[in-house]
Write a protein that holds these residues in place. Structure first.
Motif, short mmCIF file in Angstrom:
data_model
loop_
_atom_site.label_atom_id
_atom_site.label_comp_id
_atom_site.label_asym_id
_atom_site.label_seq_id
_atom_site.Cartn_x
_atom_site.Cartn_y
_atom_site.Cartn_z
N THR A 54 0.83 -1.21 0.00
CA THR A 54 0.00 0.00 0.00
C THR A 54 0.87 1.27 0.00
O THR A 54 2.07 1.21 0.29
CB THR A 54 -0.90 0.02 1.24
OG1 THR A 54 -0.07 -0.18 2.38
CG2 THR A 54 -1.97 -1.04 1.17
N THR A 56 0.41 5.93 0.21
CA THR A 56 -0.30 7.21 0.00
C THR A 56 0.62 8.15 -0.78
O THR A 56 0.34 8.53 -1.92
CB THR A 56 -0.68 7.85 1.35
OG1 THR A 56 -1.58 6.99 2.03
CG2 THR A 56 -1.36 9.21 1.14
N ARG A 106 6.52 -0.70 -6.61
CA ARG A 106 6.73 -0.83 -5.16
C ARG A 106 6.40 -2.26 -4.76
O ARG A 106 5.34 -2.77 -5.12
CB ARG A 106 5.81 0.11 -4.37
CG ARG A 106 5.70 -0.30 -2.90
CD ARG A 106 4.95 0.66 -2.03
NE ARG A 106 5.74 1.84 -1.78
CZ ARG A 106 5.47 2.73 -0.81
NH1 ARG A 106 4.46 2.54 0.00
NH2 ARG A 106 6.23 3.79 -0.65
N HIS A 133 14.64 2.58 -0.49
CA HIS A 133 13.56 3.52 -0.85
C HIS A 133 14.22 4.78 -1.43
O HIS A 133 14.26 5.84 -0.81
CB HIS A 133 12.78 3.85 0.42
CG HIS A 133 11.43 4.46 0.18
ND1 HIS A 133 10.92 4.68 -1.08
CD2 HIS A 133 10.48 4.91 1.05
CE1 HIS A 133 9.72 5.23 -0.97
NE2 HIS A 133 9.43 5.39 0.31
N GLN A 136 12.56 8.27 -1.65
CA GLN A 136 12.41 8.90 -0.33
C GLN A 136 13.68 9.66 0.03
O GLN A 136 13.64 10.80 0.50
CB GLN A 136 12.12 7.81 0.72
CG GLN A 136 11.92 8.36 2.12
CD GLN A 136 10.63 9.16 2.26
OE1 GLN A 136 9.58 8.70 1.87
NE2 GLN A 136 10.72 10.36 2.81
N MET A 234 6.37 -2.51 6.39
CA MET A 234 5.38 -3.27 5.63
C MET A 234 5.99 -4.62 5.23
O MET A 234 7.14 -4.67 4.80
CB MET A 234 4.98 -2.51 4.35
CG MET A 234 4.13 -1.31 4.62
SD MET A 234 3.65 -0.48 3.08
CE MET A 234 5.09 0.53 2.73
N PRO A 270 9.67 9.57 6.98
CA PRO A 270 9.07 9.35 5.65
C PRO A 270 7.54 9.38 5.69
O PRO A 270 6.90 9.66 4.67
CB PRO A 270 9.57 7.97 5.24
CG PRO A 270 9.97 7.28 6.51
CD PRO A 270 10.43 8.38 7.43
N LEU A 271 6.96 9.04 6.86
CA LEU A 271 5.50 8.90 7.05
C LEU A 271 5.01 7.66 6.30
O LEU A 271 5.58 7.32 5.29
CB LEU A 271 4.72 10.15 6.61
CG LEU A 271 5.19 11.49 7.21
CD1 LEU A 271 4.28 12.61 6.69
CD2 LEU A 271 5.19 11.45 8.73
N PRO A 272 3.96 7.00 6.73
CA PRO A 272 3.14 7.35 7.89
C PRO A 272 3.86 7.08 9.22
O PRO A 272 4.77 6.26 9.29
CB PRO A 272 1.93 6.41 7.74
CG PRO A 272 2.42 5.26 6.93
CD PRO A 272 3.49 5.79 6.05
N ARG A 315 8.40 14.72 -1.94
CA ARG A 315 8.33 13.43 -2.65
C ARG A 315 7.85 13.67 -4.09
O ARG A 315 8.35 13.08 -5.03
CB ARG A 315 7.35 12.48 -1.95
CG ARG A 315 7.72 12.02 -0.57
CD ARG A 315 8.97 11.18 -0.53
NE ARG A 315 8.96 10.10 -1.50
CZ ARG A 315 8.24 8.98 -1.40
NH1 ARG A 315 7.49 8.76 -0.34
NH2 ARG A 315 8.29 8.05 -2.34
N1 CP Z 1 6.93 7.63 2.63
C1 CP Z 1 6.21 6.81 1.85
O1 CP Z 1 6.74 6.09 1.01
O2 CP Z 1 4.88 6.86 2.07
P1 CP Z 1 3.78 5.92 1.40
O3 CP Z 1 3.99 4.53 1.97
O4 CP Z 1 2.48 6.51 1.80
O5 CP Z 1 4.00 5.91 -0.07
#
Ligand code: CP
Ligand code: NVA
Length: 341
Positions: A54, A56, A106, A133, A136, A234, A270-272, A315
């Motif tokens: 997943t 965002t 991804r 990443h 990022q 993840m 990097p969030l979330p 980003r």
């Molecule tokens: N920082 C980052 O890659 O966020 P997402 O997982 O929302 O893409």
């Protein structure tokens, strides 16, 4: 310098000048966007963005950047294609290259994105794997450069799970750009030896150092920016939460850690982020392990020293820059659109 046709699989594949071009182009594209200037330079191009995990920010960045550059964008979600289930990566790559001018991926394994790149003639961009990443790290460096004015001479620290994808790319980017890098976390979660061995000589050549430590006091008085990330990435086994919390609680980014670093130290992520209990997972884990915040305190996250939302915005600009540079061909484009460049 010409990056046309290149893949972005990992930061170490690029030299310092190429990474500098990506950052500088991102700044120009950010300015164009903020000035509401049309930069739809690729009206005849299309890209596919494939997500096994997943997202965002990464998804929205590729989509908006694609639209801003005038391209068509196809998003395929974790279940939305045959790839891996009924069709090999090689066959998928050979089909998609007939439709698309670039492919974002991804997923779990780095070898999948490497294989996509190997079998497709169009650029492949890594939108995160378990190993790294890279987009990022580009946004992170754009953000600290905007904040401090320059990169050379800075010292940054990644605190927490220092062998994860985000930490690996930050170490590589630091080595390339001559920024001192400190990986600070428990020994069990220190960076893989081969990652450090690959980056250390690059850092040395560029006049910077890479330090791995389990002592948070090693940040004191030295660090210009503290980065952290979630304690469980993840794809990792959810049963590991308890063990991770025990290992990583001493490495939570607090205002005390920030103040001990330097009064001017900034915070990035990097969030979330689990900085409060306002998410389903945050609430569930928080209640189970009696925590109200995880890798960073809510105070730091919401403080003036937190650059996380600027970082999130960047980003999009850095991803746009990578797509622009790897797709740009002066011969085949409408000159009128290129005046800005
Ligand atoms: N920082 C980052 O890659 O966020 P997402 O997982 O929302 O893409
Ligand atoms: N390390 C995190 C980064 C998310 C942007 C993960 O892989 O889940």
């Amino acid at each position: 310098m010409n990056l046309k046709g290149r893949d972005l699989l990992r930061i170490l594949d690029f030299n310092e000048e190429e990474l500098r071009l990506m950052l500088d182009t991102a700044k120009r594209l950010k300015k164009l966007k903020h000035e509401h200037k049309n930069h739809k330079v690729f009206p005849l191009k299309n890209i596919a963005i494939l997500f096994e995990k997943t997202s965002t920010r990464t998804r929205c960045s590729f989509e908006v950047a694609g639209y801003d550059l005038g391209m068509g964008v196809t998003y395929l979600d974790p279940t939305g294609s045959q790839m891996g289930h009924k069709e090999s990566i090689a066959d998928t790559a050979r089909v998609l290259e007939r439709f698309y001018d670039g492919i974002e991926f991804r997923g779990f394994e780095q070898k999948t994105v490497d294989e996509l790149a190997q079998y497709s003639s169009v650029p492949v961009w890594n939108g995160l794997t378990d190993y790294c990443h890279p987009t990022q790290a580009l946004a992170d460096f754009m953000t600290i450069e905007e904040h401090f004015g320059e990169l050379k001479g800075l010292t940054i620290a990644f605190v927490g799970d220092t062998r994860n994808n985000v930490a690996n790319s930050l170490m590589a980017m630091s080595a390339k750009m001559g920024v001192n890098f400190i990986a600070c976390g428990p020994e069990d979660l220190h960076p893989a030896e081969d990652v450090v061995q690959e980056c250390a000589p690059v850092a040395e050549k560029n006049g910077s150092t890479i330090t791995v430590t389990n002592d948070v006091n090693d940040l004191n008085g030295k660090v210009d920016a503290i980065f952290t990330d979630v304690w469980l990435s993840m794809g990792e086994d959810k049963d590991k939460w308890g063990e991770r919390i025990t290992l990583l609680k001493p490495y939570r980014v607090t205002m005390e850690m920030m103040n001990n670093a330097k009064p001017t130290t900034v915070f990035l992520h990097p969030l979330p982020s689990f900085h409060d209990l306002n998410t389903t997972v945050g609430k569930e884990i928080g209640e189970k392990f009696d925590l109200t915040e995880m890798e960073v305190t809510d105070e730091v996250f919401n403080s003036e020293r937190s650059l996380v939302f600027e970082e999130a915005e960047n980003r999009m600009h850095t991803i746009k820059s990578v797509m622009f540079l790897t797709l740009y061909d002066k011969e085949e484009q409408n000159e009128e659109h290129y005046n800005e460049f």
